[in-house]
Write a protein that holds these residues in place. Structure first.
Motif, short mmCIF file in Angstrom:
data_model
loop_
_atom_site.label_atom_id
_atom_site.label_comp_id
_atom_site.label_asym_id
_atom_site.label_seq_id
_atom_site.Cartn_x
_atom_site.Cartn_y
_atom_site.Cartn_z
N ASN A 9 0.83 -1.19 0.00
CA ASN A 9 0.00 0.00 0.00
C ASN A 9 0.87 1.24 0.00
OD1 ASN A 9 -1.49 2.33 1.58
ND2 ASN A 9 -3.07 1.04 0.68
N SER A 10 0.59 2.14 -0.93
CA SER A 10 1.23 3.45 -0.99
C SER A 10 0.25 4.38 -1.71
CB SER A 10 2.56 3.39 -1.75
OG SER A 10 3.15 4.66 -1.84
N GLU A 11 -0.61 5.02 -0.94
CA GLU A 11 -1.74 5.81 -1.44
C GLU A 11 -2.80 4.88 -2.04
OE1 GLU A 11 -0.59 8.98 -4.00
OE2 GLU A 11 0.80 9.85 -2.53
N ASN A 12 -2.40 4.02 -2.97
CA ASN A 12 -3.29 3.00 -3.51
C ASN A 12 -2.76 1.62 -3.13
OD1 ASN A 12 -5.52 4.11 -5.26
ND2 ASN A 12 -3.78 5.17 -6.16
N TRP A 13 -3.62 0.59 -3.24
CA TRP A 13 -3.16 -0.78 -3.07
C TRP A 13 -2.48 -1.26 -4.33
CZ3 TRP A 13 -2.99 -2.99 1.53
CH2 TRP A 13 -3.87 -2.56 2.53
N TYR A 14 -1.47 -2.11 -4.16
CA TYR A 14 -0.76 -2.71 -5.29
C TYR A 14 -0.59 -4.20 -5.03
CZ TYR A 14 0.45 2.04 -6.72
OH TYR A 14 0.38 3.35 -7.11
N LEU A 15 -0.75 -4.97 -6.07
CA LEU A 15 -0.50 -6.40 -6.02
C LEU A 15 0.78 -6.69 -6.79
CD1 LEU A 15 -1.44 -9.42 -5.53
CD2 LEU A 15 -2.48 -9.26 -7.81
N VAL A 16 1.70 -7.40 -6.15
CA VAL A 16 2.88 -7.91 -6.84
C VAL A 16 2.56 -9.34 -7.24
CG1 VAL A 16 5.34 -8.41 -6.72
CG2 VAL A 16 4.39 -6.50 -5.40
N ALA A 17 2.67 -9.64 -8.52
CA ALA A 17 2.33 -10.99 -9.00
C ALA A 17 3.20 -11.36 -10.19
CB ALA A 17 0.86 -11.06 -9.39
N PHE A 18 3.43 -12.65 -10.34
CA PHE A 18 4.12 -13.13 -11.53
C PHE A 18 3.10 -13.24 -12.65
CE2 PHE A 18 5.82 -16.28 -14.44
CZ PHE A 18 7.13 -15.85 -14.59
N CYS A 19 3.34 -12.51 -13.74
CA CYS A 19 2.42 -12.48 -14.87
C CYS A 19 2.87 -13.51 -15.91
CB CYS A 19 2.39 -11.08 -15.48
SG CYS A 19 1.36 -10.96 -16.97
N ARG A 20 2.01 -14.48 -16.19
CA ARG A 20 2.37 -15.51 -17.15
C ARG A 20 2.36 -14.99 -18.58
NH1 ARG A 20 0.11 -21.42 -15.11
NH2 ARG A 20 1.36 -21.48 -13.18
N LEU A 21 1.64 -13.91 -18.83
CA LEU A 21 1.65 -13.31 -20.16
C LEU A 21 2.99 -12.66 -20.45
CD1 LEU A 21 0.05 -12.52 -22.74
CD2 LEU A 21 -0.63 -10.42 -21.53
N ARG A 22 3.51 -11.90 -19.49
CA ARG A 22 4.79 -11.20 -19.65
C ARG A 22 5.99 -12.02 -19.18
NH1 ARG A 22 2.50 -8.14 -23.26
NH2 ARG A 22 1.03 -6.59 -22.44
N ASN A 23 5.71 -13.13 -18.47
CA ASN A 23 6.76 -14.02 -17.96
C ASN A 23 7.72 -13.29 -17.01
OD1 ASN A 23 7.80 -16.66 -17.79
ND2 ASN A 23 9.46 -16.14 -19.21
N GLU A 24 7.16 -12.45 -16.17
CA GLU A 24 7.95 -11.73 -15.18
C GLU A 24 7.03 -11.17 -14.09
OE1 GLU A 24 9.93 -8.55 -17.13
OE2 GLU A 24 8.10 -7.48 -17.64
N PHE A 25 7.64 -10.73 -12.97
CA PHE A 25 6.86 -10.10 -11.92
C PHE A 25 6.41 -8.71 -12.37
CE2 PHE A 25 8.91 -13.31 -9.26
CZ PHE A 25 7.87 -13.65 -8.40
#
Length: 229
Positions: free
Chosen positions: A180-196
């Motif tokens: 959280n920093s002003e807004n919420w953020y999710l850190v996730a591994f994206c299978r489309l981009r093949n990276e976090f």
């Protein structure tokens, strides 16, 4: 009851709370926390077992409570109750509706077990405490609760996402952390981009928790920052 007996009873209660809040607790963790020897911890665990608490020992790992064992509600001090009330005001400032709903329901359950005098004082504090940065109580997402569950259960998540360039895409992601920093953020591994990648819950147009699980990413949040930042 002399001081040493009172002190030990207090420590046994505290050890029981630690066993309730963590799935596995090691003797070393408990010894360090209470600044006593591991031999004393062994005696304390034995005392809990003799009193009927189903403490199980997982060889090479530590101690855990038998699944399904219920511990009576913990009684909060007045100051602890006040801290929870203040935290509630901060939560109400969150822009995610699901997070606000879940916390509000949890705090209601906690209030229900407070002693009457503490409950009355907590309600006075609630009426007279405000954190008004988000004065209009605007909510721009309703996904945080589902994302938390997916993160802890290692469920893949399918999302329809709109990025900052207003471009839409369908992603399969592996939730890793929530910030959280002003807004919420999710850190996730994206299978489309093949990276976090970072995702904002308020930009998720559609979300589906899949039954398929992903392999857990065996690193701490700090290790993630050290590696990718």
């Amino acid at each position: 009851m002399d001081y040493s007996e009172t002190n030990r009873l207090s420590r046994l209660t505290a050890i029981l709370i630690q066993l309730q809040t963590k799935r596995i607790v090691t003797a070393s963790e408990l010894a360090n926390k209470f600044n006593i020897s591991k031999r004393t911890i062994y005696r304390d665990i034995k005392a809990l077992e003799q009193s009927g608490v189903p403490v199980l020992t997982e060889e090479g790992k530590g101690y855990t409570l038998m699944e399904g064992y219920k511990i009576p509600p913990v009684m909060f001090t007045e100051k602890q109750a006040n801290a929870l009330i203040l935290a509630e005001q901060l939560v109400l400032n969150s822009k995610d509706a699901s997070f606000v709903k879940d916390y509000s329901e949890a705090i209601d359950k906690i209030k229900s077990i407070l002693k009457y005098t503490t409950k009355d004082k907590a309600n006075i504090l609630l009426e007279r405490t405000r954190y008004d940065e988000n004065i209009n109580r605007e909510r721009n997402s309703n996904n945080l609760s589902d994302l938390q569950n997916a993160l802890t259960n290692y469920n893949l998540v399918k999302i329809e996402y709109i990025n900052k360039e207003n471009s839409a895409s369908i992603r399969i992601i592996e939730p890793f952390a929530i910030l959280n920093s002003e807004n919420w953020y999710l850190v996730a591994f994206c299978r489309l981009r093949n990276e976090f990648r970072f995702f904002r819950p308020d930009r998720i147009q559609k979300l589906e928790i899949l039954t398929e699980n992903f392999e857990p990413h065996n690193m701490t949040l700090q290790e993630y920052f050290d590696k990718y930042k």
